[in-house]
Design an enzyme around this catalytic site. Structure first.
Site, PDB file in Angstrom:
ATOM      1  N   HIS A 217      -2.623 -13.974   4.955  1.00  0.00           N
ATOM      2  CA  HIS A 217      -3.539 -12.933   4.473  1.00  0.00           C
ATOM      3  C   HIS A 217      -4.174 -12.221   5.661  1.00  0.00           C
ATOM      4  CE1 HIS A 217      -4.055 -15.423   0.495  1.00  0.00           C
ATOM      5  NE2 HIS A 217      -2.852 -14.884   0.624  1.00  0.00           N
TER       6      HIS A 217
ATOM      7  N   ALA B 162       0.817  -1.219   0.000  1.00  0.00           N
ATOM      8  CA  ALA B 162       0.000   0.000   0.000  1.00  0.00           C
ATOM      9  C   ALA B 162       0.846   1.263   0.000  1.00  0.00           C
ATOM     10  CB  ALA B 162      -0.932   0.004   1.210  1.00  0.00           C
TER      11      ALA B 162
ATOM     12  N   ALA C 185      10.950   0.044   6.955  1.00  0.00           N
ATOM     13  CA  ALA C 185      11.829  -0.630   7.908  1.00  0.00           C
ATOM     14  C   ALA C 185      12.841  -1.535   7.222  1.00  0.00           C
ATOM     15  CB  ALA C 185      10.993  -1.440   8.904  1.00  0.00           C
TER      16      ALA C 185
END
Length: 547
Positions: free
Chosen positions: A478, A20, A41
């Site tokens: 998921h 995203a 990160a």
């Protein structure tokens, strides 16, 4: 606490350079008036293996690209801890996953709309899906033709795939050419984010074309520690990297795109979440939102495996001569087995227990006997000819939660999956497994099956099969739902993804899903990010018009 060594300033801070975050940072930086910082990160996705589709068995669990976390012991799974693969690299999980590009079912989004999420019906989100996509079928009502993400239909050279499709046809299931179009129940090749033999991840599609923009700053190897608020307004973010502690001051908005585990973790570390949990860790509560970290959902998966008596599976590629030829074919032409997703076929089924007019099971067919992903490459590779079938409970009822392990952002959060805590999930999953066991013994496929390896003859009745599912099931990573979207008091973000009760902070990743879609989440996460970028742009336009 020591004063941060260095500070940056921006209009928009995007935390998490994953599936995203890459979309949002690229879209916002299209406007030269926006100063955008993307904080990731992990490191850049420059390792050559990340671009090779066939290298997914290596990259999907390698610690250099992966957070590699485990759930807490699961009571309904005989106390087992399940491995969770989550990308820690630019592009996030879109840089290490199986590249399967499915959108879920229209019912899923219409259900979101029914739950109060305005602007998220299937009709609302379809043009947003098209915006991101450049499908090799060309533009249509269902597909985009000019988006950054290159999508092609999966394919395989292995004969076991066609044998499986013949068995599905004999069992009465349709062959589906396009799972994004009207017919979604049946079997076929999934669309994949592969283009000319290379992975088309979120970073490759969005960030690499944008990385040299003067108004976009990308900081890698940077772990967000906490958000800083003043009068309920997000003002800054503290993060650490090798140089020590640093700070980013934000003039307009902060967008959390760290996924269903780390977005709620960062909110809680910043004093936003269930007050009793924060108090127990000595954290000051800035905004009490009990929904932060709750509503955790995931696709529980069960693996069937069959040995076959013909050399028509992926085991063939492990023979030295074949492996050398395959490597050369990819190196010279970006073609052959390594140029495609290893799990490019499967389908969607509807059990009799489905509460929707839509499939509630997803099936993945891998043309090899694959082992456990978290136990090293040698364990993962097949030892003989055969194939694997993974059955997902596509629309789970069970809900878990994410909680802080400590006040240190470097500590992985506690993950309580609570899989099968709702007995309906086991019922649906068992139904799906039984349907697949029946399908596989249809047509010509039955003649080439040597024996069923999993679950095997011991699972001769439903009770034994249910027990085997509890003992061996895994998941497809998921994760979703831990910063649930909605307009009710229990929601974490509203329909425009703004965190309730706060200003200038939004969440835009799988954590905002009120319910998990029946399908792979990569494409829906990109869609969520596209909508978030639109909401941010509209908010800036509204502000400009006020003045």
């Amino acid at each position: 606490m020591a004063k941060p060594a260095k500070a940056f300033d921006c209009d928009y801070l995007v935390i998490g350079g994953g599936t995203a975050g890459c979309v949002i940072a690229a879209r916002l930086s299209e406007s030269k008036e926006n100063r955008v910082i993307l904080l990731e990160a992990g490191n850049w996705d420059s390792h050559p293996l990340l671009s090779i589709p066939g290298a997914t068995p290596i990259t999907s669990s390698a610690s250099r690209f992966n957070w590699r976390v485990y759930t807490r012991p699961e009571p309904e799974l005989h106390g087992r801890e399940l491995f969770i693969s989550q990308g820690k690299v630019m592009g996030g999980s879109s840089s290490i996953n199986g590249m399967v590009y499915t959108r879920g079912q229209p019912w899923d989004y219409d259900h979101w709309s029914e739950l109060g999420c305005r602007g998220w019906s299937s009709e609302d989100v379809l043009p947003v899906f098209r915006k991101s996509e450049s499908n090799d079928r060309g533009p249509s009502h269902w597909h985009g033709g000019a988006g950054p993400v290159r999508v092609t239909q999966g394919r395989s050279e292995l004969a076991i795939c066609e044998e499986f499709f013949h068995a599905a046809s004999a069992a009465g299931y349709a062959f589906v050419d396009d799972f994004a179009a009207e017919r979604r129940e049946g079997f076929g090749y999934f669309d994949t984010t592969v283009h000319h033999g290379r992975r088309s991840s979120s970073s490759q599609a969005f960030i690499h074309p944008a990385e040299h923009r003067k108004n976009l700053r990308i900081i890698t190897g940077a772990l967000a520690r906490r958000l800083i608020f003043g009068n309920y307004r997000a003002q800054a973010c503290e993060f650490t990297r090798r140089k020590g502690e640093e700070r980013i001051n934000v003039d307009r908005e902060i967008v959390l795109c760290s996924g269903a585990l780390r977005s709620p973790q960062l909110l809680m570390l910043s004093g936003i979440g269930p007050a009793d949990h924060l108090h127990a860790l000595g954290l000051k509560t800035i905004q009490e939102l009990p929904g932060v970290g709750a509503n955790l959902q995931n696709h529980l998966a069960y693996k069937l495996q069959y040995a076959v008596n013909r050399p028509i599976t992926g085991y063939s590629y492990l023979k030295p001569a074949r492996a050398l030829r395959t490597g050369l074919e990819y190196a010279m032409f970006r073609a052959g087995y390594l140029a495609h997703s290893p799990t490019c076929m499967g389908g969607f089924l509807r059990t009799q227990r489905s509460v929707a007019d839509a499939p509630d099971i997803q099936v993945f067919v891998n043309p090899a006997l694959v082992g456990k992903i978290d136990q090293g490459l040698l364990n993962l590779l097949p030892k003989q000819h055969g194939f694997s079938v993974f059955v997902n409970q596509g629309r789970p009822w069970s809900r878990g939660e994410v909680r802080l392990r400590s006040r240190d952002a470097a500590d992985n959060p506690l993950i309580h999956g609570r899989y099968l805590s709702d007995p309906r999930d086991l019922d649906v999953l068992t139904d799906g497994v039984e349907m697949m066991r029946t399908l596989i013994l249809q047509g010509k496929l039955k003649a080439i099956i040597e024996r069923e390896l999993l679950p095997g003859p011991a699972a001769c009745d439903r009770k034994a099969l249910e027990d085997h599912i509890r003992r061996t099931c895994t998941n497809h990573f998921h994760l979703a739902g831990t910063c649930r979207m909605g307009e009710d008091p229990g929601a974490v973000v509203d329909s425009e993804l703004r965190v309730r009760g706060l200003e200038n902070v939004r969440v835009a990743d799988a954590s905002i899903m009120p319910t998990l879609i029946n399908g792979n989440p990569m494409a829906p996460i990109m869609m969520i990010a596209e909508k978030a970028a639109e909401y941010l742009t509209q908010a800036r336009t509204r502000t400009r018009n006020v003045y």
